[in-house]
Design a protein around this motif. Sequence first.
Motif, PDB file in Angstrom:
ATOM      1  N   THR A   1      48.555   5.799 -16.318  1.00 21.81           N
ATOM      2  CA  THR A   1      47.290   5.181 -15.909  1.00 21.81           C
ATOM      3  C   THR A   1      46.282   5.223 -17.056  1.00 21.81           C
TER       4      THR A   1
ATOM      5  N   GLU B   1      42.676   2.188 -21.244  1.00 16.92           N
ATOM      6  CA  GLU B   1      42.888   2.126 -22.693  1.00 16.92           C
ATOM      7  C   GLU B   1      44.369   2.108 -23.067  1.00 16.92           C
TER       8      GLU B   1
ATOM      9  N   ASP C   1      51.180   3.434 -24.701  1.00 24.08           N
ATOM     10  CA  ASP C   1      51.665   4.280 -23.602  1.00 24.08           C
ATOM     11  C   ASP C   1      52.759   5.222 -24.116  1.00 24.08           C
TER      12      ASP C   1
ATOM     13  N   GLY D   1      54.579   7.272 -20.585  1.00 22.77           N
ATOM     14  CA  GLY D   1      55.584   6.513 -19.821  1.00 22.77           C
ATOM     15  C   GLY D   1      56.955   6.696 -20.444  1.00 22.77           C
TER      16      GLY D   1
ATOM     17  N   SER E   1      50.579  10.009 -14.899  1.00 23.47           N
ATOM     18  CA  SER E   1      49.931  10.717 -15.998  1.00 23.47           C
ATOM     19  C   SER E   1      48.598  10.078 -16.276  1.00 23.47           C
ATOM     20  N   GLY E   2      47.659  10.903 -16.726  1.00 16.40           N
ATOM     21  CA  GLY E   2      46.277  10.448 -16.914  1.00 16.40           C
ATOM     22  C   GLY E   2      45.600  10.454 -15.555  1.00 16.40           C
ATOM     23  N   GLY E   3      44.299  10.408 -15.600  1.00 15.42           N
ATOM     24  CA  GLY E   3      43.571  10.305 -14.338  1.00 15.42           C
ATOM     25  C   GLY E   3      43.668  11.529 -13.453  1.00 15.42           C
ATOM     26  N   SER E   4      43.927  12.702 -14.054  1.00 22.05           N
ATOM     27  CA  SER E   4      44.021  13.892 -13.207  1.00 22.05           C
ATOM     28  C   SER E   4      42.797  14.783 -13.363  1.00 22.05           C
ATOM     29  N   SER E   5      41.938  14.454 -14.309  1.00 24.51           N
ATOM     30  CA  SER E   5      40.753  15.274 -14.552  1.00 24.51           C
ATOM     31  C   SER E   5      39.647  14.874 -13.567  1.00 24.51           C
ATOM     32  N   VAL E   6      38.404  15.127 -13.909  1.00 23.97           N
ATOM     33  CA  VAL E   6      37.336  14.836 -12.944  1.00 23.97           C
ATOM     34  C   VAL E   6      36.394  13.734 -13.414  1.00 23.97           C
TER      35      VAL E   6
ATOM     36  N   ASP F   1      38.801   8.917 -12.547  1.00 20.95           N
ATOM     37  CA  ASP F   1      40.066   9.627 -12.348  1.00 20.95           C
ATOM     38  C   ASP F   1      40.426   9.584 -10.862  1.00 20.95           C
TER      39      ASP F   1
ATOM     40  N   PRO G   1      44.217  20.379 -15.962  1.00 18.69           N
ATOM     41  CA  PRO G   1      43.914  19.371 -14.936  1.00 18.69           C
ATOM     42  C   PRO G   1      45.167  18.696 -14.378  1.00 18.69           C
TER      43      PRO G   1
ATOM     44  N   LEU H   1      50.170  14.424 -13.910  1.00 20.34           N
ATOM     45  CA  LEU H   1      50.174  15.161 -15.178  1.00 20.34           C
ATOM     46  C   LEU H   1      48.922  14.804 -15.965  1.00 20.34           C
ATOM     47  N   PRO H   2      48.478  15.729 -16.829  1.00 19.27           N
ATOM     48  CA  PRO H   2      47.331  15.391 -17.666  1.00 19.27           C
ATOM     49  C   PRO H   2      47.679  14.222 -18.595  1.00 19.27           C
ATOM     50  N   GLY H   3      46.658  13.507 -19.026  1.00 16.47           N
ATOM     51  CA  GLY H   3      46.899  12.336 -19.874  1.00 16.47           C
ATOM     52  C   GLY H   3      47.387  12.696 -21.263  1.00 16.47           C
TER      53      GLY H   3
HETATM   54  N1  LIG Z   1      34.881  18.062 -17.827  1.00 18.55           N
HETATM   55  C1  LIG Z   1      36.161  18.276 -18.109  1.00 18.55           C
HETATM   56  N2  LIG Z   1      36.839  17.343 -18.777  1.00 18.55           N
HETATM   57  C2  LIG Z   1      38.121  17.567 -19.088  1.00 18.55           C
HETATM   58  C3  LIG Z   1      38.753  18.784 -18.746  1.00 18.55           C
HETATM   59  C4  LIG Z   1      38.015  19.733 -18.050  1.00 18.55           C
HETATM   60  O1  LIG Z   1      38.523  20.823 -17.722  1.00 18.55           O
HETATM   61  N3  LIG Z   1      36.721  19.431 -17.735  1.00 18.55           N
HETATM   62  N4  LIG Z   1      40.040  18.982 -19.130  1.00 18.55           N
HETATM   63  C5  LIG Z   1      40.477  18.247 -20.298  1.00 18.55           C
HETATM   64  C6  LIG Z   1      41.905  18.373 -20.449  1.00 18.55           C
HETATM   65  S1  LIG Z   1      42.422  19.892 -20.915  1.00 18.55           S
HETATM   66  C7  LIG Z   1      42.736  17.328 -20.335  1.00 18.55           C
HETATM   67  S2  LIG Z   1      44.391  17.545 -20.623  1.00 18.55           S
HETATM   68  C8  LIG Z   1      42.297  16.001 -19.953  1.00 18.55           C
HETATM   69  C9  LIG Z   1      43.199  15.400 -18.891  1.00 18.55           C
HETATM   70  O2  LIG Z   1      42.549  14.336 -18.359  1.00 18.55           O
HETATM   71  P1  LIG Z   1      43.255  13.248 -17.500  1.00 18.55           P
HETATM   72  O3  LIG Z   1      44.516  13.776 -16.957  1.00 18.55           O
HETATM   73  O4  LIG Z   1      42.259  12.740 -16.542  1.00 18.55           O
HETATM   74  O5  LIG Z   1      43.692  12.174 -18.542  1.00 18.55           O
HETATM   75  P2  LIG Z   1      42.870  10.970 -19.171  1.00 18.55           P
HETATM   76  O6  LIG Z   1      41.440  11.304 -19.205  1.00 18.55           O
HETATM   77  O7  LIG Z   1      43.313   9.751 -18.503  1.00 18.55           O
HETATM   78  O8  LIG Z   1      43.490  11.022 -20.598  1.00 18.55           O
HETATM   79  C10 LIG Z   1      43.362  12.115 -21.491  1.00 18.55           C
HETATM   80  C11 LIG Z   1      43.818  11.644 -22.865  1.00 18.55           C
HETATM   81  O9  LIG Z   1      45.177  11.256 -22.839  1.00 18.55           O
HETATM   82  C12 LIG Z   1      45.323   9.891 -23.247  1.00 18.55           C
HETATM   83  N5  LIG Z   1      46.395   9.279 -22.464  1.00 18.55           N
HETATM   84  C13 LIG Z   1      46.361   9.020 -21.144  1.00 18.55           C
HETATM   85  N6  LIG Z   1      47.478   8.415 -20.756  1.00 18.55           N
HETATM   86  C14 LIG Z   1      48.251   8.263 -21.850  1.00 18.55           C
HETATM   87  C15 LIG Z   1      49.520   7.689 -22.087  1.00 18.55           C
HETATM   88  N7  LIG Z   1      50.242   7.152 -21.095  1.00 18.55           N
HETATM   89  N8  LIG Z   1      49.999   7.721 -23.328  1.00 18.55           N
HETATM   90  C16 LIG Z   1      49.283   8.258 -24.347  1.00 18.55           C
HETATM   91  N9  LIG Z   1      48.072   8.838 -24.181  1.00 18.55           N
HETATM   92  C17 LIG Z   1      47.554   8.824 -22.951  1.00 18.55           C
HETATM   93  C18 LIG Z   1      43.995   9.279 -22.984  1.00 18.55           C
HETATM   94  O10 LIG Z   1      43.781   8.132 -23.736  1.00 18.55           O
HETATM   95  C19 LIG Z   1      43.047  10.411 -23.314  1.00 18.55           C
HETATM   96  O11 LIG Z   1      42.881  10.474 -24.723  1.00 18.55           O
HETATM   97  O12 LIG Z   1      41.015  16.063 -19.442  1.00 18.55           O
HETATM   98  C20 LIG Z   1      40.106  16.772 -20.268  1.00 18.55           C
HETATM   99  N10 LIG Z   1      38.811  16.583 -19.764  1.00 18.55           N
END
Ligand SMILES: Nc1nc2c(c(=O)[nH]1)N[C@H]1C(S)=C(S)[C@@H](COP(=O)(O)OP(=O)(O)OC[C@H]3O[C@@H](n4cnc5c(N)ncnc54)[C@H](O)[C@@H]3O)O[C@H]1N2
Length: 412
Positions: free
Chosen positions: A190, A193, A208, A211, A255-260, A264, A290, A304-306
């Motif tokens: 998800t 970007e 991606d 994936g 994956s992605g979209g699990s944070s707050v 998300d 997250p 899963l985290p992004g």
């Molecule tokens: N206020 C807070 N913000 C965040 C926290 C927190 O505790 N408080 N935790 C951080 C941590 S640690 C992580 S890990 C990320 C996880 O966030 P999400 O799961 O919601 O992921 P996104 O925000 O969508 O993406 C994070 C990062 O990963 C990249 N991404 C996403 N999907 C893909 C993909 N399929 N392939 C490659 N890269 C991907 C995305 O572009 C972002 O750069 O949350 C922090 N924030």
Amino acid sequence: MEFFKTLTLPQVLAHLTDSGITAAHFETVSLLDALGRIAASDCLAPEDMPMFDRSTVDGYAIIGRESAGASEAIPGFFQLAGESLMGEAIEQQLQSGQAVYVPTGGMLPPGADAMVMIEFTEKMDHETLLVYKPSPPGAHISYRGDDVRKGDIVVAAGRRIDSYDIGMLAGAGYDTVCVYRKPKVAVISTGDEVRPVGEPITFGQIYDVNGYTISARLLELGCDVVEKALVSDNYEMLRETVETSLAKADIVILSGGSSVGTRDFTARVIESFEGGRLITHGIAIKPGKPTIVGKIDDKFIIGLPGHPASALIIFNAVVKPLIYQLMPHAPTPFVIEALLSENVHASPGKDTFQMVQLYREGSSWHCKPIYAKSGMMSLLATASGYIHMTNEKEGLSAGTAVDVYLLQEVRL
Ligand SMILES: Nc1nc2c(c(=O)[nH]1)N[C@H]1C(S)=C(S)[C@@H](COP(=O)(O)OP(=O)(O)OC[C@H]3O[C@@H](n4cnc5c(N)ncnc54)[C@H](O)[C@@H]3O)O[C@H]1N2
Ligand code: MOO
């Protein structure tokens, strides 16, 4: 603001094991198709392997003690008494003083207890064989059942069948094998970007990665990837993709979209289904905090985290044990004891996974921590494995002997 309701890793794993999720059904596949699959029942040898005493060399079957003392100067004399044909049983009893020709793999005539290699013999005439070297009883013979005994387990239930096991199964006559059905898994990436590989990207967009890495890990573990989708940050579209995935998959991984962040949606989507509930929104683990574990009816949905490296670490820590409940298999973690090259810090209260690179110095293994932000894929591409510091640890000092868990499964 209420942040994550966070469970510890052991609590999450207890949830998975207590969930009542059980092994997927069995299926019977042809021998080659069993490669990489998990055996669902013990495969037993229906017969001794080999089924008969056979020669391991080209030469002559004799009574071993009758060659005692034979040498170039004083050879032993034997009466040539025929031959054993490949693939055929020989009933002719070997008499004292006789030699019967037996090719490699051929059956020994009853009464023979040794083979003498052809290069240590010479035919003096049509009836007489000279033997230049003693062959004691047992020499160059593979006895009935030496390899495997009738009723022995050739491949045990729960074993991942590899090419060597295929050989054992073929030797025992199996043309089909009963294996666990492959768990069906849907993989959804998800993010607005995130773009599919093969398409041009613009400034601010990324390809991606998740994936592909998640699907590749699933294939490595023997799953069927029944859906591989990429969805933008749109609640309705994500919900729709989850709904179609649920109809065909045993497990759905996002994956992605699990944070707050405001966009998300994963947690909201899970809770929007009747029978949908969050088990945890967040795990006390570093990296990968997250992470979402939810259920819709009896199916698990893991968010899963992004960040690609965090996503893979959580995949190994949480998704893999879940998959092995559907496909019972207890891989022995391959651990190498190594000496830490420098101090490492842990996060008390969290299970910390520290990536390390192994190297050899003298006769011992050492490991060096690799630091990179968890968004960096190179972290996992360069790591040999990780050390796991449980949640009461504050860190470890240089020189400590630690267990390094390798990132890839190995055969033991
Ligand atoms: N206020 C807070 N913000 C965040 C926290 C927190 O505790 N408080 N935790 C951080 C941590 S640690 C992580 S890990 C990320 C996880 O966030 P999400 O799961 O919601 O992921 P996104 O925000 O969508 O993406 C994070 C990062 O990963 C990249 N991404 C996403 N999907 C893909 C993909 N399929 N392939 C490659 N890269 C991907 C995305 O572009 C972002 O750069 O949350 C922090 N924030
Ligand atoms: O916990 Mo996050 O997964 O460090 O990047």
